[in-house]
Design an enzyme around this catalytic site. Structure first.
Site, PDB file in Angstrom:
ATOM      1  CE  LYS A 196      -3.708   2.345   2.509  1.00  0.00           C
ATOM      2  NZ  LYS A 196      -4.581   2.331   3.709  1.00  0.00           N
ATOM      3  CE  LYS A 248      -6.513   1.979  -0.648  1.00  0.00           C
ATOM      4  NZ  LYS A 248      -7.230   1.993   0.652  1.00  0.00           N
TER       5      LYS A 248
END
Length: 324
Positions: A196, A248
């Site tokens: 992320k 992400k």
């Protein structure tokens, strides 16, 4: 010239192109993120994300019923409490908005799709960070893990089948797995937001969850310049017991997604984040791009890069008849 090899033969008609397509979007590969806000009696539009709303409990149940009817794979729930404090107390309150919503949704559609919950403190803290702060105002990794352990048990008891660990604390998967197992919740799965990145594309999400953040999250989310680090983080989370790995955002990190998908021994997903959604919607509203084609192309690219499933705000639209 009379070439013997003519690849264009397989592009001649829509039917031919559909027949030989290498990547397909199936409803079961789509997960719909949903926001529920404490105190609402009707859905509240999110200005930065046209078509997306903060739900009341009643409208959330209706939205998840629509999701189940569409045949998508799951929903990811984010809660927005009415009060916040330094440690995010509402996150572990059995009557807190996210846990109440999870119970309601699990009862409504838990047999039809996978009910998932965001396990992070940022929506619940008055400082907007994903963890507990120390005396210097920095995120205390290990103190945060204790909060995550309690959150995990609370969310599992509320009916979440898959916990989305999005805080990017070192050791979070191992800590949560240990807490779940100790509480007898061995069947509750973990989705690790393994790679992320500290991305500018989260901007509209801040409005969606009414984020209280000042500053940034660069001391715990990954540097966008680093590719190898994403693979390392994913490997650590898999070794700690993650059942699914997440990359992400999706769009700017397709290389990282492909790396992780090529090596992981568990499913790998990606999150098409708020900024990706907002850019396409805004450009389409200005007439600059073909909205439907851009939506399909963007999600196809994520799947083509190796994602087994995609969290996308267009999940219902893509699952609708005629789009898949």
């Amino acid at each position: 010239m009379n070439p013997l090899i003519r690849p264009r033969r397989l592009r001649t008609t829509p039917a031919m192109r559909r027949l030989v397509a290498e990547t397909r979007i199936h409803p079961a590969q789509l997960i719909l993120p949903l926001f529920v806000r404490e105190g609402l009696t009707a859905p509240a539009p999110i200005e930065a994300m046209p078509g997306v709303v903060q739900h009341s409990l009643d409208s959330l149940k209706a939205a998840t019923a629509d999701a189940a009817a569409a045949g998508i794979g799951g929903v990811m729930l984010f809660g927005i409490p009415s009060t916040r404090d330094a440690i995010g107390s509402a996150a572990t309150d059995a009557d807190g908005i996210l846990n109440r919503a999870t119970r309601a949704v699990a009862a409504e559609v838990g047999d039809a799709l996978v009910v998932q919950t965001d396990l992070c403190l940022d929506e619940f803290t008055d400082h907007g960070h994903c963890g507990v702060l120390d005396a210097r105002g920095l995120v205390d990794n290990d103190a945060t893990l204790e909060r995550y352990r309690d959150m995990a048990v609370a969310q599992a008891e509320a009916g979440s089948a898959l916990l989305g660990l999005s805080g990017m604390m070192d050791g979070q998967v191992a800590a949560v797995r240990d807490a779940l197992d100790a509480a007898g919740r061995t069947d509750t799965a973990i989705l690790a937001y393994a790679a992320k990145y500290a991305s500018a594309f989260y901007g509209p999400f801040r409005e969606a969850v009414d984020s209280q953040l000042t500053g940034d999250r660069r001391t715990y989310q990954q540097d966008p310049a680093n590719r190898i680090e994403g693979l390392r983080e994913a490997g650590l989370d898999e070794a700690e017991g993650a059942d699914v790995l997440m990359v992400k955002p999706a769009m700017s990190y397709l290389d990282v997604l492909a790396d992780v998908a090529a090596t992981a021994q568990v499913p790998v997903w990606a999150y098409q984040v708020s900024g990706e959604y907002a850019m396409i919607e805004a450009a389409a509203r200005n007439g600059w791009i073909d909205r439907d084609r851009a939506i399909r192309e963007s999600v196809t690219g994520i799947l083509r890069a190796g994602a087994g499933a995609v969290l996308t705000y267009w999940a219902l639209e893509l699952a609708a008849e005629g789009r898949v």
